[in-house]
Design a protein around this motif. Structure first.
Motif, PDB file in Angstrom:
ATOM      1  N   PHE A  89       0.840  -1.199   0.000  1.00 53.80           N
ATOM      2  CA  PHE A  89       0.000   0.000   0.000  1.00 53.80           C
ATOM      3  C   PHE A  89       0.872   1.244   0.000  1.00 53.80           C
ATOM      4  CE2 PHE A  89       0.819  -1.170   4.353  1.00 53.80           C
ATOM      5  CZ  PHE A  89       1.018   0.010   5.015  1.00 53.80           C
ATOM      6  N   TRP A  90       0.284   2.349  -0.435  1.00 56.79           N
ATOM      7  CA  TRP A  90       0.946   3.648  -0.420  1.00 56.79           C
ATOM      8  C   TRP A  90       0.620   4.359   0.883  1.00 56.79           C
ATOM      9  CZ3 TRP A  90       4.563   4.583  -3.828  1.00 56.79           C
ATOM     10  CH2 TRP A  90       4.508   3.961  -5.077  1.00 56.79           C
ATOM     11  N   MET A  91       1.621   5.001   1.460  1.00 59.81           N
ATOM     12  CA  MET A  91       1.436   5.714   2.724  1.00 59.81           C
ATOM     13  C   MET A  91       2.245   7.003   2.702  1.00 59.81           C
ATOM     14  SD  MET A  91       2.802   4.415   6.431  1.00 59.81           S
ATOM     15  CE  MET A  91       1.388   4.047   7.422  1.00 59.81           C
ATOM     16  N   PRO A  92       1.683   8.106   3.201  1.00 57.02           N
ATOM     17  CA  PRO A  92       2.495   9.320   3.334  1.00 57.02           C
ATOM     18  C   PRO A  92       3.634   9.069   4.321  1.00 57.02           C
ATOM     19  CG  PRO A  92       0.173   9.768   3.816  1.00 57.02           C
ATOM     20  CD  PRO A  92       0.320   8.289   3.662  1.00 57.02           C
ATOM     21  N   ASP A 123       6.066  14.122   5.030  1.00 57.97           N
ATOM     22  CA  ASP A 123       4.855  14.666   4.418  1.00 57.97           C
ATOM     23  C   ASP A 123       4.136  15.652   5.352  1.00 57.97           C
ATOM     24  OD1 ASP A 123       3.164  14.271   1.928  1.00 57.97           O
ATOM     25  OD2 ASP A 123       1.661  14.082   3.515  1.00 57.97           O
ATOM     26  N   GLY A 124       3.904  16.854   4.837  1.00 59.23           N
ATOM     27  CA  GLY A 124       3.173  17.866   5.588  1.00 59.23           C
ATOM     28  C   GLY A 124       4.028  18.746   6.487  1.00 59.23           C
ATOM     29  N   TRP A 125       5.321  18.473   6.581  1.00 61.37           N
ATOM     30  CA  TRP A 125       6.202  19.297   7.407  1.00 61.37           C
ATOM     31  C   TRP A 125       6.638  20.519   6.586  1.00 61.37           C
ATOM     32  CZ3 TRP A 125       8.915  17.545  12.134  1.00 61.37           C
ATOM     33  CH2 TRP A 125       8.320  16.420  12.682  1.00 61.37           C
ATOM     34  N   LEU A 138       5.241  26.606   2.699  1.00 65.05           N
ATOM     35  CA  LEU A 138       5.457  25.537   1.729  1.00 65.05           C
ATOM     36  C   LEU A 138       5.696  24.246   2.505  1.00 65.05           C
ATOM     37  CD1 LEU A 138       7.881  27.375  -0.713  1.00 65.05           C
ATOM     38  CD2 LEU A 138       5.453  26.874  -1.075  1.00 65.05           C
ATOM     39  N   LEU A 139       5.014  23.191   2.106  1.00 60.87           N
ATOM     40  CA  LEU A 139       5.096  21.928   2.836  1.00 60.87           C
ATOM     41  C   LEU A 139       5.837  20.881   2.017  1.00 60.87           C
ATOM     42  CD1 LEU A 139       1.457  21.772   4.236  1.00 60.87           C
ATOM     43  CD2 LEU A 139       3.501  22.722   5.317  1.00 60.87           C
ATOM     44  N   ARG A 140       6.577  20.049   2.724  1.00 66.32           N
ATOM     45  CA  ARG A 140       7.269  18.932   2.094  1.00 66.32           C
ATOM     46  C   ARG A 140       6.269  17.821   1.809  1.00 66.32           C
ATOM     47  NH1 ARG A 140      12.484  17.391   5.389  1.00 66.32           N
ATOM     48  NH2 ARG A 140      12.931  16.454   3.389  1.00 66.32           N
ATOM     49  N   SER A 141       6.604  16.963   0.862  1.00 71.28           N
ATOM     50  CA  SER A 141       5.759  15.800   0.600  1.00 71.28           C
ATOM     51  C   SER A 141       6.648  14.585   0.414  1.00 71.28           C
ATOM     52  CB  SER A 141       4.875  16.018  -0.624  1.00 71.28           C
ATOM     53  OG  SER A 141       5.656  16.103  -1.783  1.00 71.28           O
TER      54      SER A 141
END
Length: 141
Positions: free
Chosen positions: A78-81, A86-88, A106-109
């Motif tokens: 499965f895919w997971m953030p 993610d979001g930092w 601006l957020l990292r992904s």
């Protein structure tokens, strides 16, 4: 083939239960004397991450459905953030968030392709009305 995606409602992980360990990609050389020697065994190195989430009753249903049905009782990738990315916010050299034209940070992904790890989800009750799921995932290289 498409893989299921981690439910966005389950995005907050318990920081105190987080641990990550890379798999060893080295092969030790046999030495008769002196310091140990290593060589690379593989360039495709996964890592195992121990995680935990605390959810309400609705979150429990979402997690159970995701694990049981969408991931076929933990047998499907499965895919997971990436919880550590993610979001930092992106930071400048002074540790201040970088902002876009509207003044929003601006957020990292980051996204992982995961397999369920050796520790399948363990469920406990916390705070009398919430559920804690502890489990491990293997992050694919």
């Amino acid at each position: 083939m498409s893989y299921p995606t981690w439910p966005s409602e389950l995005s907050y992980f318990v920081r105190s239960d987080w641990s990550a360990q890379r798999k060893d990609a080295r092969r030790k050389r046999a030495n008769e004397a002196g310091p140990p020697g290593y060589r690379r065994r593989s360039s495709a190195v996964s890592k195992t991450v121990a995680l935990a989430i605390v959810v309400d009753r609705n979150g429990k249903d979402i997690f159970d459905e995701f694990y049981r049905v969408e991931c076929a009782e933990g047998s499907s990738p499965f895919w997971m953030p990436d919880p550590a990315t993610d979001g930092w916010p992106l930071l400048d050299s002074n540790g201040q968030p970088l902002l876009d034209g509207q003044g929003q940070p601006l957020l990292r992904s980051g996204t992982w392709l995961c397999l369920w790890g050796d520790q399948i989800p363990t469920e406990t009750i916390v705070e009398q009305v919430k559920f804690k799921f502890s489990f491990s995932v293997v992050v694919m290289p």
